[in-house]
Design a protein around this motif. Structure first.
Motif, PDB file in Angstrom:
ATOM      1  N   PHE A   1     -10.991  -2.169   2.238  1.00 36.78           N
ATOM      2  CA  PHE A   1     -10.069  -1.159   1.437  1.00 36.78           C
ATOM      3  C   PHE A   1     -10.873  -0.679   0.122  1.00 36.78           C
ATOM      4  CE2 PHE A   1      -6.126  -3.780   2.904  1.00 36.78           C
ATOM      5  CZ  PHE A   1      -5.732  -2.884   4.021  1.00 36.78           C
ATOM      6  N   ARG A   2     -11.466  -1.381  -0.363  1.00 37.02           N
ATOM      7  CA  ARG A   2     -12.344  -0.968  -1.590  1.00 37.02           C
ATOM      8  C   ARG A   2     -13.462  -0.088  -1.090  1.00 37.02           C
ATOM      9  NH1 ARG A   2     -13.635  -5.492  -3.278  1.00 37.02           N
ATOM     10  NH2 ARG A   2     -16.009  -5.539  -2.604  1.00 37.02           N
TER      11      ARG A   2
ATOM     12  N   PRO B   1     -12.685   3.969   1.194  1.00 33.32           N
ATOM     13  CA  PRO B   1     -11.267   4.833   1.247  1.00 33.32           C
ATOM     14  C   PRO B   1     -10.516   5.468   2.145  1.00 33.32           C
ATOM     15  CG  PRO B   1     -12.927   5.154  -0.623  1.00 33.32           C
ATOM     16  CD  PRO B   1     -13.779   4.478   0.574  1.00 33.32           C
TER      17      PRO B   1
ATOM     18  N   HIS C   1       0.895  -1.220   0.239  1.00 33.76           N
ATOM     19  CA  HIS C   1       0.147  -0.130  -0.002  1.00 33.76           C
ATOM     20  C   HIS C   1       1.112   1.197   0.037  1.00 33.76           C
ATOM     21  CE1 HIS C   1      -3.218  -2.857   0.934  1.00 33.76           C
ATOM     22  NE2 HIS C   1      -4.203  -1.749   0.719  1.00 33.76           N
TER      23      HIS C   1
ATOM     24  N   ASP D   1      -8.401   2.739   3.656  1.00 31.75           N
ATOM     25  CA  ASP D   1      -7.212   2.469   2.718  1.00 31.75           C
ATOM     26  C   ASP D   1      -6.029   3.667   3.055  1.00 31.75           C
ATOM     27  OD1 ASP D   1      -6.399   0.985   0.241  1.00 31.75           O
ATOM     28  OD2 ASP D   1      -5.445   3.077   0.148  1.00 31.75           O
TER      29      ASP D   1
ATOM     30  N   GLN E   1      -9.707  -6.700   1.853  1.00 35.35           N
ATOM     31  CA  GLN E   1      -9.647  -6.259   0.603  1.00 35.35           C
ATOM     32  C   GLN E   1     -10.870  -5.493   0.210  1.00 35.35           C
ATOM     33  OE1 GLN E   1      -8.822  -9.867  -1.727  1.00 35.35           O
ATOM     34  NE2 GLN E   1      -6.642  -9.272  -2.037  1.00 35.35           N
TER      35      GLN E   1
ATOM     36  N   HIS F   1      -6.515  -1.661  -4.281  1.00 33.34           N
ATOM     37  CA  HIS F   1      -7.154  -2.166  -3.080  1.00 33.34           C
ATOM     38  C   HIS F   1      -7.295  -3.788  -2.849  1.00 33.34           C
ATOM     39  CE1 HIS F   1      -8.836   2.120  -2.933  1.00 33.34           C
ATOM     40  NE2 HIS F   1      -9.652   1.743  -4.031  1.00 33.34           N
TER      41      HIS F   1
END
Length: 492
Positions: free
Chosen positions: A227-228, A231, A64, A234, A224, A74
């Motif tokens: 993360f998607r 945001p 990342h 993330d 994951q 992501h």
């Protein structure tokens, strides 16, 4: 680009399509500048991630953070990205930002010369093609020229020999007696991969490396998804990684004694993994931890501990047709030689011939060691901007962060040039001298100056590679160009 230069929109040649070249091109496009091309010596993008395809090739910076902040991904499969995944990310950036039409493949740059009459650069490739531009941005990186050892008798070896950065995938190592020269960052990744396949492996080690466990694992699907869908999470995860890594700068640059915690951890790790007392004794370095690059791996020690792996610490005298002769006269028979000897990291922009004002060559300007103002500009070479230049490498954080700082600085310089069409900017010699002297002075308190010989040092023992401080201080220093640092030249 070969045509007359448009003074209202500077034409730009970018050399290289690794993280530096691609990221710079994306930022140019985002700033409304389309008059640029990227010259790439190979037939595909990717830089070091295109070239280093050896088994086990991976990054030692978290995924990342080892990616552009303006193009987050992501769905990284692991905490530390593998080579194919990183290369795929770079190709994704080319596709998303429409860079393909700007790239000229198989165009290795032979020379670049500045014309004071027109304030333009003429870039000539090895096939004889010529490009004229207002601005040249080099993005060739520090790890693009494989370093081959200078060992007598190399030409007499009758077996197969290749460098890890030019891996021979057509050659099957199964059942082979393999010799590996070097135990650095590349070898520590490919040796564990090939050990199960080879008949025997002789590992020639000049000096041991400090090795720490790699805190790596696959990401869970739910991570994951998080993360998607969020945001902000993330961004926060990247933020946490950044500051965790950044905190280590104090140990490398000022309070070296803090590194002893890592030395204790590395020794404990080695003792838990290596059963052979002879090997264990030679796998613990005798220099201060951090003086050379600290490596991370979970399977290095177990691989070297295998009974069919011979750790050779006696110096190499020569290479024979059927193996390697060490200084004690012993012949280590091998039918395959793999060079894990790294890169010529301090030979910036080699082998290109760069000529600036008054015909001054970059080799002449750097006769006493490479140096650049903020790692980016060199006196006597107007409108030449170097990405990942002298003293901008890191031992504690992500080079992509440093590159993004440099993108901003170069964009600020281009804006300054646009305001006065036709001029060229040349960093003042005294500004470069003060910056370089300050950098070298700071390096004297760093762990890299503690007495070992590493690839951070050039042939004169000068550290021309590493940045001696925090990355956030570098970002602050490169946020915007100070016009007072430069002489502005009219065409003659």
């Amino acid at each position: 680009m070969n045509q007359a230069v448009n003074p209202s929109m500077p034409s730009i040649v970018i050399i290289g399509t690794g993280f530096g070249g691609l990221g710079m091109a994306i930022q140019l496009r985002n700033s409304g500048l389309d008059s640029f091309i990227l010259l790439e010596k190979a037939s595909a993008v990717g830089g070091t991630w295109r070239d280093n395809t050896y088994p086990g090739a991976a990054c030692d910076v978290q995924s990342h953070l080892y990616s552009f902040s303006f193009e987050p991904r992501h769905d990284w499969s692991r905490k530390f990205g593998l080579q194919p995944e990183i290369l795929g990310y770079m190709q994704h950036c080319v596709d998303k930002y429409g860079l393909a039409d700007h790239i000229r493949f198989n165009k290795e740059v032979a020379s670049a010369a500045f014309d004071e009459a027109t304030n333009t650069w003429t870039v000539i490739t090895t096939d004889g093609e010529s490009f004229t531009a207002d601005i040249v941005i080099t993005a060739t990186g520090q790890l693009n020229q494989p370093a081959w050892p200078n060992i007598p008798g190399m030409e007499t070896f009758s077996g197969r020999m290749f460098h890890s950065a030019r891996w021979d995938h057509d050659y099957d190592l199964k059942g082979k007696n393999v010799g590996v020269i070097g135990t650095g960052a590349s070898a520590i990744q490919f040796v564990p991969e090939i050990v199960p396949r080879v008949k025997s492996l002789s590992l020639f080690q000049r000096s041991a490396a400090w090795v720490l466990p790699k805190p790596d694992r696959p990401f869970y699907r739910w991570e994951q998804t998080l993360f998607r869908r969020i945001p902000a999470w993330d961004r926060f995860y990247r933020y946490l990684i950044y500051w965790k890594n950044e905190s280590r700068a104090l140990a490398f640059t000022r309070f070296n004694s803090l590194l002893e915690i890592f030395a204790w951890q590395a020794k404990r790790f080695a003792k838990s993994e290596v059963r052979d007392p002879h090997k264990l004794r030679h796998l613990i370095p005798d220099y201060k931890i951090g003086c050379k690059r600290i490596l991370i791996s979970n399977d290095w020690y177990r691989a070297v501990d295998q009974p069919h792996v011979n750790l050779v610490t006696t110096g190499i005298e020569r290479i024979a047709s059927d193996g390697i002769v060490t200084s004690d006269g012993a012949l280590h028979k091998v039918d395959t030689l793999i060079m894990g000897t790294g890169f010529a990291a301090s030979e910036f922009l080699s082998p290109m011939d760069i000529k600036g004002r008054n015909g001054l060559s970059l080799n002449q300007a750097w006769a006493n060691g490479s140096e650049a103002y903020k790692g980016i500009t060199v006196s006597g070479f107007p409108n030449l901007f170097i990405l990942y230049g002298p003293n901008t490498n890191l031992a504690h954080n992500s080079i992509v962060y440093m590159l993004e700082s440099q993108f901003q600085y170069v964009l600020s310089c281009i804006e300054t040039l646009q305001a006065q069409p036709g001029i060229a900017m040349d960093v003042k010699p005294d500004r470069l001298q003060v910056f370089s002297a300050t950098t070298q002075q700071k390096l004297q308190t760093s762990v890299w100056d503690s007495g070992c010989h590493s690839w951070y040092l050039d042939r004169n023992g000068k550290n021309t590679v590493n940045w001696p401080g925090f990355t956030f201080t570098y970002r602050k220093a490169t946020r915007q160009v100070n016009p007072d640092d430069y002489d502005f030249l009219q065409p003659s």
